[in-house]
Design a protein around this motif. Structure first.
Motif, short mmCIF file in Angstrom:
data_model
loop_
_atom_site.label_atom_id
_atom_site.label_comp_id
_atom_site.label_asym_id
_atom_site.label_seq_id
_atom_site.Cartn_x
_atom_site.Cartn_y
_atom_site.Cartn_z
N CYS A 193 -20.96 -35.67 -3.67
CA CYS A 193 -20.33 -35.92 -2.33
C CYS A 193 -20.12 -34.80 -1.59
CB CYS A 193 -18.74 -36.57 -2.62
SG CYS A 193 -17.67 -35.58 -3.63
N GLU A 195 -15.47 -27.14 10.23
CA GLU A 195 -15.20 -28.44 10.73
C GLU A 195 -14.06 -28.35 11.81
OE1 GLU A 195 -15.06 -31.69 7.44
OE2 GLU A 195 -13.62 -30.38 6.69
N GLU A 216 -23.60 -34.00 0.07
CA GLU A 216 -23.74 -34.66 1.19
C GLU A 216 -22.58 -34.15 2.24
OE1 GLU A 216 -22.75 -38.63 -0.16
OE2 GLU A 216 -24.77 -38.93 -0.82
N LYS A 217 -21.43 -33.86 2.21
CA LYS A 217 -20.46 -33.08 3.04
C LYS A 217 -21.24 -31.93 3.59
CE LYS A 217 -16.52 -33.04 5.09
NZ LYS A 217 -16.20 -33.98 6.34
N TYR A 218 -21.59 -30.79 2.73
CA TYR A 218 -22.06 -29.71 3.44
C TYR A 218 -23.19 -29.90 4.15
CZ TYR A 218 -19.12 -26.65 0.62
OH TYR A 218 -18.17 -26.07 0.34
N ALA A 219 -24.45 -31.12 3.70
CA ALA A 219 -25.43 -31.32 4.71
C ALA A 219 -24.89 -31.89 6.10
CB ALA A 219 -26.28 -32.08 3.85
N LYS A 220 -24.04 -32.75 5.76
CA LYS A 220 -23.60 -33.33 7.07
C LYS A 220 -23.10 -32.51 8.33
CE LYS A 220 -20.81 -37.22 8.99
NZ LYS A 220 -19.78 -38.06 8.50
N THR A 221 -22.04 -31.41 7.44
CA THR A 221 -21.29 -30.29 8.46
C THR A 221 -22.43 -29.58 8.72
OG1 THR A 221 -19.51 -30.73 6.84
CG2 THR A 221 -19.68 -28.60 8.39
N GLU A 222 -23.43 -29.07 8.04
CA GLU A 222 -24.37 -28.17 8.68
C GLU A 222 -25.15 -28.46 9.60
OE1 GLU A 222 -26.87 -25.26 5.88
OE2 GLU A 222 -28.20 -26.73 6.49
N ALA A 223 -25.70 -29.92 9.66
CA ALA A 223 -26.40 -30.61 10.73
C ALA A 223 -25.67 -30.57 11.90
CB ALA A 223 -26.81 -31.77 10.23
N ALA A 224 -24.38 -31.05 11.61
CA ALA A 224 -23.38 -31.29 12.62
C ALA A 224 -23.40 -29.99 13.59
CB ALA A 224 -22.15 -31.75 12.34
#
Length: 413
Positions: A162, A126, A165-173
């Protein structure tokens, strides 16, 4: 090139996770880059070097003594409470906020042309994403372990939606924003290439440091014994690691060759259950758990051993234990109890390693019996020096440096 290396795990944290960032900083500097390290700070014993930017960690994650334990416990409890209410937080969240609050100061201090962020923890990714965006410089994201793929944090991912979801979002970003994704193993690299088509992914292995092996202290091992050495931890590094089949095989192989006494030296931190698995062997002197040793002493034990031991978790994970590379360079035979195909490939290509599944009691017993009898000890001609040299830190960091030349600052809007 001015490189800002974001690495939470860095000295004075002395763990396997801090080795790769230390070697990155060292060898990239040797390649002519100016490397500044952005890392934690506890307010004590800070390195005064201008090349290290320390931001105090409010949670004191690693300093868990006295009053600091309660500060860490507060932040840990706070993070768990937030997660239970469906809001992502971790014990590293306060440090991430502290770093980003000082972003302008950090930029003035090092004027980076490139951000290199090395995971874990998630918050380092992040920070890398945000500083790359603010400073308008390329981002390289380095994965020492998998984030979603064969994650080292399986329990948290299972326990809290949560977190998943946070890990998936951060990995994609991270995959979308990174000019380059660096993975520590080919299987992890292939995961990113497959999951995020169009992303640029490369493998840069961990390695060994040849300089560390020079002028080691003398270690005296009792004559007349076959000495086996294990460096580091078992389940404290990965809770799924199971040493019971090995301890049972050790007893059985020893009973088959009572005239070939052995001594297993354990150099690291071990849990109560692990000590219990060797209880009778410890009592007989066949297993010795040594007091915590410095790194050079640990290497000296490896150099003096007759056999080195590696045990990984049953099944597979995305990481290759750092000790494998050190073992290979030591020149001593290695018994690798692993199911990981990449670990097996590297081990067997070196020519001085036997492999078996960590749960295959008959296979482990047979190998140990052969080793104790002397019939399975390979001679020096089998050692593949050229294969082993590939995994020096110097060579692997030259590989990383080779990728940097193609990167440049993104254009201004």
């Amino acid at each position: 090139m001015n490189i800002l290396l974001v690495a939470y795990y860095f000295p004075p944290i002395n763990s396997a996770g801090s080795v790769r960032p230390v070697q990155m900083a060292r060898w990239l500097r040797n390649c002519g880059h100016a490397v500044s390290v952005l890392t934690h700070g506890y307010g004590e014993g800070a390195d005064p070097s201008p090349e290290i930017i320390r931001v105090p960690d409010p949670a004191f994650v690693r300093a868990r003594q006295g009053k600091k334990f309660w500060r860490w416990a507060f932040w840990r409890g706070w993070a768990e409470l937030q997660n239970s209410f469906g809001r992502y937080a971790s014990v590293f969240s306060p440090w991430r906020r502290a770093v980003l609050a000082r972003a302008e100061e950090i930029q003035r201090a090092c004027r980076p042309d490139l951000i290199l962020a090395t995971y874990p923890p998630l918050e380092v990714l992040e920070i890398g994403l945000e500083l790359s965006r603010r400073f308008r410089v390329p981002l390289i994201s380095d994965f020492r372990d998998g984030l979603l793929f064969r994650s080292i944090e399986e329990k948290r991912l299972r326990s809290h939606r949560c977190v998943r979801e946070k890990y998936a979002k951060t990995e994609a970003a991270t995959a979308a924003a990174s000019s380059l994704i660096v993975a520590v193993t080919p299987v992890l690299r292939d995961y990113f290439s497959r999951t995020y088509p169009g992303s640029r992914c490369q493998t840069v292995y961990n390695g060994y440091d040849e300089d560390e092996w020079r002028d080691l202290p003398e270690v005296s091992l009792a004559p007349g014994f076959f000495h086996i050495v294990h460096a580091g931890r078992f389940a404290l590094s990965d809770s799924a690691t199971d040493i019971r089949p090995f301890s049972a095989a050790l007893r059985q192989a020893g009973s088959l060759h009572p005239d070939k006494p052995f001594c297993l030296h354990l150099l690291g931190e071990y849990s109560g259950s692990e000590r219990s698995a060797f209880k009778d062997l410890i009592a007989s002197g066949a297993v010795v758990i040594h007091p915590p040793a410095g790194r050079r002493e640990t290497l000296a034990y490896q150099k003096a051993a007759d056999l080195l031991l590696l045990i990984t978790r049953p099944g597979v994970r995305s990481g290759i234990p750092l000790k494998l590379y050190e073992y290979l360079f030591s020149g001593k035979p290695v018994l690798a109890l692993t199911d990981d195909a990449e670990v097996r490939r590297i081990a067997e290509d070196s020519g001085i390693v036997w492999c078996a599944s960590p749960l295959d009691l008959p296979a482990i017993t047979e190998l140990l019996a052969q080793i104790l009898s002397g019939s399975a000890i390979p001679g020096s001609p089998q050692r593949n020096i050229e294969t082993i040299r590939v995994y020096s830190w110097q060579k692997q960091m030259k590989v990383l440096n080779g990728f940097l030349g193609s990167l440049s600052k993104p254009s201004e809007d």
